[in-house]
Scaffold this motif. Sequence first.
Motif, PDB file in Angstrom:
ATOM      1  N   GLY A  34       2.221  -5.221   6.897  1.00 41.62           N
ATOM      2  CA  GLY A  34       3.024  -6.514   6.726  1.00 41.62           C
ATOM      3  C   GLY A  34       3.212  -7.027   8.157  1.00 41.62           C
ATOM      4  N   ALA A  35       4.121  -8.193   8.355  1.00 38.58           N
ATOM      5  CA  ALA A  35       4.207  -8.683   9.403  1.00 38.58           C
ATOM      6  C   ALA A  35       4.989  -7.773  10.536  1.00 38.58           C
ATOM      7  CB  ALA A  35       4.956  -9.966   9.389  1.00 38.58           C
ATOM      8  N   ASP A  36       5.931  -7.210   9.993  1.00 38.81           N
ATOM      9  CA  ASP A  36       6.497  -6.490  10.969  1.00 38.81           C
ATOM     10  C   ASP A  36       6.353  -4.872  11.149  1.00 38.81           C
ATOM     11  OD1 ASP A  36       8.091  -8.816  11.556  1.00 38.81           O
ATOM     12  OD2 ASP A  36       9.576  -8.389   9.710  1.00 38.81           O
ATOM     13  N   ALA A  37       5.617  -4.379   9.879  1.00 39.82           N
ATOM     14  CA  ALA A  37       5.334  -3.003   9.922  1.00 39.82           C
ATOM     15  C   ALA A  37       4.233  -2.650   9.130  1.00 39.82           C
ATOM     16  CB  ALA A  37       6.605  -2.078   9.825  1.00 39.82           C
ATOM     17  N   VAL A  38       3.948  -1.522   9.295  1.00 38.38           N
ATOM     18  CA  VAL A  38       2.598  -0.834   8.683  1.00 38.38           C
ATOM     19  C   VAL A  38       3.299   0.518   7.906  1.00 38.38           C
ATOM     20  CG1 VAL A  38       0.472   0.272   8.486  1.00 38.38           C
ATOM     21  CG2 VAL A  38       0.839  -1.662   9.965  1.00 38.38           C
ATOM     22  N   GLU A  39       3.463   0.418   6.645  1.00 41.65           N
ATOM     23  CA  GLU A  39       4.201   1.622   5.922  1.00 41.65           C
ATOM     24  C   GLU A  39       3.260   2.041   5.000  1.00 41.65           C
ATOM     25  OE1 GLU A  39       7.345  -0.141   3.729  1.00 41.65           O
ATOM     26  OE2 GLU A  39       8.339  -0.789   5.134  1.00 41.65           O
ATOM     27  N   ALA A  40       3.174   3.501   5.032  1.00 41.96           N
ATOM     28  CA  ALA A  40       2.367   4.514   4.023  1.00 41.96           C
ATOM     29  C   ALA A  40       3.135   5.269   3.371  1.00 41.96           C
ATOM     30  CB  ALA A  40       1.258   5.128   4.971  1.00 41.96           C
ATOM     31  N   GLN A  41       3.088   5.475   2.148  1.00 39.82           N
ATOM     32  CA  GLN A  41       3.823   6.280   1.266  1.00 39.82           C
ATOM     33  C   GLN A  41       2.852   7.268   0.374  1.00 39.82           C
ATOM     34  OE1 GLN A  41       6.508   4.128  -1.333  1.00 39.82           O
ATOM     35  NE2 GLN A  41       7.281   2.963   0.388  1.00 39.82           N
ATOM     36  N   CYS A  42       3.032   8.485   0.842  1.00 38.46           N
ATOM     37  CA  CYS A  42       2.050   9.383   0.096  1.00 38.46           C
ATOM     38  C   CYS A  42       2.458  10.923   0.382  1.00 38.46           C
ATOM     39  CB  CYS A  42       0.648   9.130   0.710  1.00 38.46           C
ATOM     40  SG  CYS A  42       0.385   9.286   2.390  1.00 38.46           S
ATOM     41  N   LYS A  43       2.014  11.987  -0.185  1.00 38.92           N
ATOM     42  CA  LYS A  43       2.459  13.152  -0.026  1.00 38.92           C
ATOM     43  C   LYS A  43       1.881  13.724   1.522  1.00 38.92           C
ATOM     44  CE  LYS A  43       2.554  14.682  -4.753  1.00 38.92           C
ATOM     45  NZ  LYS A  43       1.862  15.575  -5.943  1.00 38.92           N
ATOM     46  N   ARG A  44       0.870  13.205   2.013  1.00 39.50           N
ATOM     47  CA  ARG A  44       0.379  13.826   3.129  1.00 39.50           C
ATOM     48  C   ARG A  44      -0.564  12.570   3.883  1.00 39.50           C
ATOM     49  NH1 ARG A  44      -0.260  18.483   6.023  1.00 39.50           N
ATOM     50  NH2 ARG A  44      -2.046  18.639   7.561  1.00 39.50           N
ATOM     51  N   PHE A  45      -0.310  12.279   5.118  1.00 41.90           N
ATOM     52  CA  PHE A  45      -1.198  11.230   5.906  1.00 41.90           C
ATOM     53  C   PHE A  45      -1.927  11.814   6.881  1.00 41.90           C
ATOM     54  CE2 PHE A  45      -1.458   8.046   9.159  1.00 41.90           C
ATOM     55  CZ  PHE A  45      -1.807   7.055   8.624  1.00 41.90           C
ATOM     56  N   GLU A  46      -3.126  11.700   6.876  1.00 40.04           N
ATOM     57  CA  GLU A  46      -4.037  12.282   7.886  1.00 40.04           C
ATOM     58  C   GLU A  46      -4.791  11.113   8.710  1.00 40.04           C
ATOM     59  OE1 GLU A  46      -6.575  15.160   6.027  1.00 40.04           O
ATOM     60  OE2 GLU A  46      -4.718  16.463   5.789  1.00 40.04           O
ATOM     61  N   VAL A  47      -5.209  11.149   9.938  1.00 41.44           N
ATOM     62  CA  VAL A  47      -6.133  10.546  10.797  1.00 41.44           C
ATOM     63  C   VAL A  47      -7.298  11.450  11.204  1.00 41.44           C
ATOM     64  CG1 VAL A  47      -6.499   8.987  12.649  1.00 41.44           C
ATOM     65  CG2 VAL A  47      -4.397   9.050  11.319  1.00 41.44           C
ATOM     66  N   ARG A  48      -8.397  11.326  10.757  1.00 35.55           N
ATOM     67  CA  ARG A  48      -9.716  12.071  11.212  1.00 35.55           C
ATOM     68  C   ARG A  48     -10.487  11.585  11.978  1.00 35.55           C
ATOM     69  NH1 ARG A  48     -10.267  16.622   7.940  1.00 35.55           N
ATOM     70  NH2 ARG A  48      -8.826  17.017   6.227  1.00 35.55           N
ATOM     71  N   ALA A  49     -11.072  12.281  12.873  1.00 33.75           N
ATOM     72  CA  ALA A  49     -12.299  11.851  13.762  1.00 33.75           C
ATOM     73  C   ALA A  49     -13.469  11.437  13.143  1.00 33.75           C
ATOM     74  CB  ALA A  49     -12.457  12.895  14.842  1.00 33.75           C
ATOM     75  N   SER A  50     -14.020  10.345  13.554  1.00 33.19           N
ATOM     76  CA  SER A  50     -15.339   9.691  12.793  1.00 33.19           C
ATOM     77  C   SER A  50     -16.492  10.719  13.094  1.00 33.19           C
ATOM     78  CB  SER A  50     -15.661   8.305  13.473  1.00 33.19           C
ATOM     79  OG  SER A  50     -15.801   8.228  14.841  1.00 33.19           O
ATOM     80  N   GLU A  51     -16.558  11.354  14.208  1.00 34.68           N
ATOM     81  CA  GLU A  51     -17.833  12.339  14.302  1.00 34.68           C
ATOM     82  C   GLU A  51     -17.868  13.552  13.478  1.00 34.68           C
ATOM     83  OE1 GLU A  51     -17.823  12.917  18.752  1.00 34.68           O
ATOM     84  OE2 GLU A  51     -18.387  10.532  19.047  1.00 34.68           O
ATOM     85  N   ASP A  52     -16.692  14.573  13.597  1.00 33.20           N
ATOM     86  CA  ASP A  52     -16.887  15.725  13.075  1.00 33.20           C
ATOM     87  C   ASP A  52     -15.861  15.777  11.963  1.00 33.20           C
ATOM     88  OD1 ASP A  52     -14.632  15.571  14.791  1.00 33.20           O
ATOM     89  OD2 ASP A  52     -15.235  17.393  15.837  1.00 33.20           O
ATOM     90  N   GLY A  53     -14.972  14.796  11.615  1.00 32.24           N
ATOM     91  CA  GLY A  53     -14.050  14.887  10.821  1.00 32.24           C
ATOM     92  C   GLY A  53     -12.714  15.656  11.016  1.00 32.24           C
ATOM     93  N   ARG A  54     -12.667  16.043  12.366  1.00 31.45           N
ATOM     94  CA  ARG A  54     -11.470  16.922  12.665  1.00 31.45           C
ATOM     95  C   ARG A  54     -10.214  16.111  12.480  1.00 31.45           C
ATOM     96  NH1 ARG A  54      -9.655  17.026  17.913  1.00 31.45           N
ATOM     97  NH2 ARG A  54     -11.741  16.135  18.616  1.00 31.45           N
ATOM     98  N   VAL A  55      -9.143  16.876  12.266  1.00 29.68           N
ATOM     99  CA  VAL A  55      -7.844  16.086  11.952  1.00 29.68           C
ATOM    100  C   VAL A  55      -7.083  15.876  13.253  1.00 29.68           C
ATOM    101  CG1 VAL A  55      -5.342  16.277  10.780  1.00 29.68           C
ATOM    102  CG2 VAL A  55      -7.489  17.166  10.094  1.00 29.68           C
ATOM    103  N   LEU A  56      -6.874  14.484  13.591  1.00 28.19           N
ATOM    104  CA  LEU A  56      -6.304  14.028  14.649  1.00 28.19           C
ATOM    105  C   LEU A  56      -4.821  14.009  14.652  1.00 28.19           C
ATOM    106  CD1 LEU A  56      -8.769  11.312  16.085  1.00 28.19           C
ATOM    107  CD2 LEU A  56      -8.789  13.767  16.596  1.00 28.19           C
ATOM    108  N   PHE A  57      -4.418  13.615  13.355  1.00 33.10           N
ATOM    109  CA  PHE A  57      -2.877  13.330  13.266  1.00 33.10           C
ATOM    110  C   PHE A  57      -2.713  13.635  11.662  1.00 33.10           C
ATOM    111  CE2 PHE A  57       0.802  10.800  11.831  1.00 33.10           C
ATOM    112  CZ  PHE A  57       1.754  11.261  12.689  1.00 33.10           C
ATOM    113  N   SER A  58      -1.774  14.378  11.587  1.00 29.44           N
ATOM    114  CA  SER A  58      -1.258  14.560   9.935  1.00 29.44           C
ATOM    115  C   SER A  58       0.247  14.692   9.978  1.00 29.44           C
ATOM    116  CB  SER A  58      -2.108  15.808   9.349  1.00 29.44           C
ATOM    117  OG  SER A  58      -1.700  17.086  10.241  1.00 29.44           O
TER     118      SER A  58
END
Length: 277
Positions: free
Chosen positions: A108-132
């Motif tokens: 949205g214009a004010d925020a980015v909202e994610a609704q899920c059981k688990r949220f993950e951010v992975r590295a593009s090279e080796d797929g390592r979890v950077l943030f969960s």
Amino acid sequence: MDRSTNLDIEELKMTREQYILATQQNNLPRAENAQLYPVGIYGWRKRCLYFFVLLLLVTMIVNLAMTIWILKVMNFTVDSPLVLQSDRNVTVNARNHMGQLTGQLTVGADAVEAQCKRFEVRASEDGRVLFSADEDEITIGAEKLKVTGTEGAVFGHSVETPHIRAEPFQDLRLESPTRSLIMEAPRGVQVSAAAGDFKATCRKELHLQSTEGEIFLNADTIRLGNLPTGSFTSSPSSSNARQTVYELCVCPNGKLYLSPAGAGSTCQASSNICLWS
């Protein structure tokens, strides 16, 4: 000879029959007033057919124009990334085979909202979890967490970490502007400066307390500055000489003071300074 003669006779019969049939067809009476019905689509049916064909052609042209416009606006190309634009927000939903909503991402214009059981951010090279993040914990798998804000990081509860280290050539500072700073551990707290000084500064009193053991000071030189000096009445000859040697004394309440050294102990003679504390 007989066989060829029979074939010639049969061919003559067939030719005669064909001639008779053709003659009979030509001699058949024809109706003089026979009506001819045209075959095809005429009148309003023909106009309706042309109208529907024209309408279909216009619809195809409009669809093609809209497709080209969408591709141009959303930058659908081979090399460029996918771009989704909206005046309000962009929402992406994920559903299971029963149609139930399992995940949602809203930009949205004010925020980015994610609704899920688990949220993950992975590295593009080796797929390592950077943030969960999930309901129980938040895990940061990056090699370094850097907070560049002027106010730093604010935690409402405890923070568990085995190591706190400052950046190279930078000082590490632990500060509590309005309350106390407490460092405690059941097996001991060790503070060391391998290549520098260790300073403890306070406004009021500095307490060193050991409930069961001892306080051990090990150094080549131990200096206690700004200690008060007691005085006592001595002989005139000794008062004229400059006093350079003092005796370290302790009051009953633990206060240290200096007393001019003499032939014997002078702490008792100058103990009146303990009454002032």
